[in-house]
Design an enzyme around this catalytic site. Structure first.
Site, PDB file in Angstrom:
ATOM      1  N   THR A  19       0.848  -1.201   0.000  1.00 53.36           N
ATOM      2  CA  THR A  19       0.000   0.000   0.000  1.00 53.36           C
ATOM      3  C   THR A  19       0.882   1.249   0.000  1.00 53.36           C
ATOM      4  OG1 THR A  19      -0.199   0.238   2.418  1.00 53.36           O
ATOM      5  CG2 THR A  19      -1.758  -1.254   1.338  1.00 53.36           C
ATOM      6  N   ALA A  70       2.115   2.696  -2.581  1.00 57.75           N
ATOM      7  CA  ALA A  70       3.264   2.293  -3.415  1.00 57.75           C
ATOM      8  C   ALA A  70       3.597   3.312  -4.495  1.00 57.75           C
ATOM      9  CB  ALA A  70       2.978   0.937  -4.047  1.00 57.75           C
ATOM     10  N   GLY A  86       7.436   7.612  -2.069  1.00 54.70           N
ATOM     11  CA  GLY A  86       8.124   7.400  -0.798  1.00 54.70           C
ATOM     12  C   GLY A  86       8.579   5.971  -0.552  1.00 54.70           C
ATOM     13  N   TYR A 119      -0.917  11.314  14.645  1.00 57.01           N
ATOM     14  CA  TYR A 119       0.165  10.561  13.987  1.00 57.01           C
ATOM     15  C   TYR A 119       0.844   9.671  15.020  1.00 57.01           C
ATOM     16  CZ  TYR A 119       4.166   9.191  11.209  1.00 57.01           C
ATOM     17  OH  TYR A 119       5.112   8.432  10.550  1.00 57.01           O
TER      18      TYR A 119
HETATM   19  N1  LIG Z   1       9.432   9.055   6.172  1.00 53.24           N
HETATM   20  C1  LIG Z   1       9.775   8.720   7.399  1.00 53.24           C
HETATM   21  O1  LIG Z   1      10.759   9.233   7.961  1.00 53.24           O
HETATM   22  C2  LIG Z   1       9.002   7.681   8.159  1.00 53.24           C
HETATM   23  C3  LIG Z   1       9.454   7.307   9.435  1.00 53.24           C
HETATM   24  C4  LIG Z   1       8.738   6.338  10.138  1.00 53.24           C
HETATM   25  C5  LIG Z   1       7.612   5.769   9.578  1.00 53.24           C
HETATM   26  N2  LIG Z   1       7.178   6.170   8.346  1.00 53.24           N
HETATM   27  C6  LIG Z   1       5.967   5.548   7.809  1.00 53.24           C
HETATM   28  O2  LIG Z   1       6.216   5.128   6.488  1.00 53.24           O
HETATM   29  C7  LIG Z   1       4.992   5.021   5.795  1.00 53.24           C
HETATM   30  C8  LIG Z   1       5.150   5.612   4.400  1.00 53.24           C
HETATM   31  O3  LIG Z   1       5.373   7.005   4.515  1.00 53.24           O
HETATM   32  P1  LIG Z   1       6.349   7.819   3.575  1.00 53.24           P
HETATM   33  O4  LIG Z   1       7.365   8.422   4.466  1.00 53.24           O
HETATM   34  O5  LIG Z   1       6.766   7.034   2.419  1.00 53.24           O
HETATM   35  O6  LIG Z   1       5.358   9.026   3.137  1.00 53.24           O
HETATM   36  P2  LIG Z   1       4.809   9.497   1.716  1.00 53.24           P
HETATM   37  O7  LIG Z   1       5.931   9.732   0.771  1.00 53.24           O
HETATM   38  O8  LIG Z   1       3.902  10.643   2.037  1.00 53.24           O
HETATM   39  O9  LIG Z   1       3.973   8.257   1.199  1.00 53.24           O
HETATM   40  C9  LIG Z   1       2.760   7.915   1.813  1.00 53.24           C
HETATM   41  C10 LIG Z   1       1.992   6.983   0.921  1.00 53.24           C
HETATM   42  O10 LIG Z   1       0.721   6.722   1.541  1.00 53.24           O
HETATM   43  C11 LIG Z   1      -0.298   6.911   0.568  1.00 53.24           C
HETATM   44  N3  LIG Z   1      -1.566   7.372   1.117  1.00 53.24           N
HETATM   45  C12 LIG Z   1      -1.825   8.513   1.783  1.00 53.24           C
HETATM   46  N4  LIG Z   1      -3.131   8.615   2.040  1.00 53.24           N
HETATM   47  C13 LIG Z   1      -3.708   7.517   1.528  1.00 53.24           C
HETATM   48  C14 LIG Z   1      -5.041   7.064   1.447  1.00 53.24           C
HETATM   49  N5  LIG Z   1      -6.063   7.772   1.921  1.00 53.24           N
HETATM   50  N6  LIG Z   1      -5.280   5.877   0.852  1.00 53.24           N
HETATM   51  C15 LIG Z   1      -4.271   5.157   0.328  1.00 53.24           C
HETATM   52  N7  LIG Z   1      -2.992   5.540   0.340  1.00 53.24           N
HETATM   53  C16 LIG Z   1      -2.719   6.721   0.938  1.00 53.24           C
HETATM   54  C17 LIG Z   1       0.258   7.969  -0.368  1.00 53.24           C
HETATM   55  O11 LIG Z   1      -0.445   7.906  -1.593  1.00 53.24           O
HETATM   56  P3  LIG Z   1      -0.402   9.092  -2.669  1.00 53.24           P
HETATM   57  O12 LIG Z   1       0.783   8.800  -3.521  1.00 53.24           O
HETATM   58  O13 LIG Z   1      -1.695   8.955  -3.390  1.00 53.24           O
HETATM   59  O14 LIG Z   1      -0.286  10.382  -1.936  1.00 53.24           O
HETATM   60  C18 LIG Z   1       1.715   7.570  -0.457  1.00 53.24           C
HETATM   61  O15 LIG Z   1       1.903   6.601  -1.437  1.00 53.24           O
HETATM   62  C19 LIG Z   1       3.940   5.725   6.657  1.00 53.24           C
HETATM   63  O16 LIG Z   1       3.159   4.739   7.306  1.00 53.24           O
HETATM   64  C20 LIG Z   1       4.772   6.475   7.687  1.00 53.24           C
HETATM   65  O17 LIG Z   1       4.105   6.629   8.917  1.00 53.24           O
HETATM   66  C21 LIG Z   1       7.850   7.112   7.625  1.00 53.24           C
END
Ligand SMILES: NC(=O)c1ccc[n+]([C@@H]2O[C@H](COP(=O)([O-])OP(=O)(O)OC[C@H]3O[C@@H](n4cnc5c(N)ncnc54)[C@H](OP(=O)(O)O)[C@@H]3O)[C@@H](O)[C@H]2O)c1
Length: 280
Positions: free
Chosen positions: A12, A14, A17, A168
């Site tokens: 998911t 995908a 990020g 969050y």
């Molecule tokens: N980045 C960090 O430092 C970090 C650290 C710890 C944990 N995480 C976790 O890693 C995971 C991925 O985050 P990321 O950092 O890669 O952020 P990101 O670049 O914002 O990617 C988030 C993804 O989630 C999707 N998404 C958002 N809302 C959605 C919805 N309503 N339905 C389906 N998909 C949805 C987005 O889709 P769209 O492409 O359509 O926007 C995007 O593909 C998250 O669970 C976050 O909490 C991240």
């Protein structure tokens, strides 16, 4: 690493990020990758690029999923089930870091809908296909920020549910509690479930925040491919075979934070979530 040829990996979030980097890496290993994202046009374009760079034998497809809608979650799960009788890996990666309160179409606080209730229902809907696979794995992407989260099951689905930055933290703790209870319920099955903090990674996660915060955040962090590496390891390495119910900080197994170990809380969250999404 496990030979992923012919193994079905559902990811998911995908389309950007960490999820995009995870899906790309799995396709690079020859897996059959189902990429999920909100926007169909964008998703098909991103999936095509992943397909072009994939290893021989890999199959890459896109399925639309809006985790903020229970109907969309059910439709996406049904579409996947219609095309794949078995799922070997489910990576619940999608998540948001919203600044303010909003409500989902089903009336849930938005961060709770996307980060917890949507993935909870999606996982439920795909359990028959996960059970049909030989040694399936569920990987839930949480965050170390869950350590300071607080989960009050009775508040979820009510106006008392947290929002913004607080939500969050709280939902990332909920990801850990979900993993604990899911693994316990799947103990006698062929499915393992673990959660992971991938490290701090330069992604679009902070897109709603002021540019000066985002700039500092993105400048100082690791690249998505590096952030995705420990997620891919949990999905596909022999090193974690049979390990379940655990919390990983990148490659390392870590103790759950105290709040994730509160007696009965994981079970209570499960029961509340079942009631809210209607799978009891
Ligand atoms: N980045 C960090 O430092 C970090 C650290 C710890 C944990 N995480 C976790 O890693 C995971 C991925 O985050 P990321 O950092 O890669 O952020 P990101 O670049 O914002 O990617 C988030 C993804 O989630 C999707 N998404 C958002 N809302 C959605 C919805 N309503 N339905 C389906 N998909 C949805 C987005 O889709 P769209 O492409 O359509 O926007 C995007 O593909 C998250 O669970 C976050 O909490 C991240």
């Amino acid at each position: 690493m496990i030979d992923l040829l012919g193994r079905v990996c559902v990811v998911t979030g995908a389309t950007r990020g960490l999820g995009h980097a995870t899906a790309s890496a799995l396709a690079g290993m020859g897996a059959t990758v189902v990429m999920l994202g909100r926007d169909r046009d964008r998703g098909e374009r991103v999936a095509q690029r992943v397909r072009e760079a994939a290893a021989p034998g890999a199959v890459v497809s896109f399925v639309q999923l809006d985790l903020a809608s229970l109907a969309s979650v059910c439709a996406a799960a049904a579409e996947i089930a219609a095309n794949h009788h078995a799922i070997h890996v489910l990576v619940n990666n999608a998540g948001v870091h919203l600044r303010s309160r909003a409500e989902s179409i089903d009336g849930f606080e938005m961060t709770w809908a996307i980060n917890h209730l949507g993935p909870f229902l999606f996982t439920h809907q795909l359990l028959p296909q996960l059970r049909a696979a030989d040694r399936a794995r569920i990987v839930n992407v949480t965050s170390r920020f869950g350590t300071v989260g607080r989960v009050v099951p009775a508040d979820i689905g009510t106006p008392r549910a947290s929002s913004g930055l607080r939500a969050y933290f709280d939902t990332k703790l909920a990801n850990m509690l979900f993993t604990i209870e899911l693994a316990a319920r799947l103990e006698a099955s062929n499915i393992t479930a673990n959660c992971i903090h991938p490290g701090l990674v330069a992604t679009d996660l902070m897109r709603e925040w002021p540019s000066w915060i985002r700039g500092a955040w993105e400048w100082s962090l690791r690249a998505p491919a590096s952030g995705a590496a420990p997620i891919v390891r949990l999905a596909a390495s022999n090193a974690v075979d049979g390990i379940t119910g655990c919390y990983f900080v990148r490659q390392r197994r870590a103790p759950y934070p105290r709040r994730a170990r509160a007696p009965g809380l994981a079970r209570e969250l499960w029961a509340r979530s079942e009631g809210l999404v209607g799978v009891r």
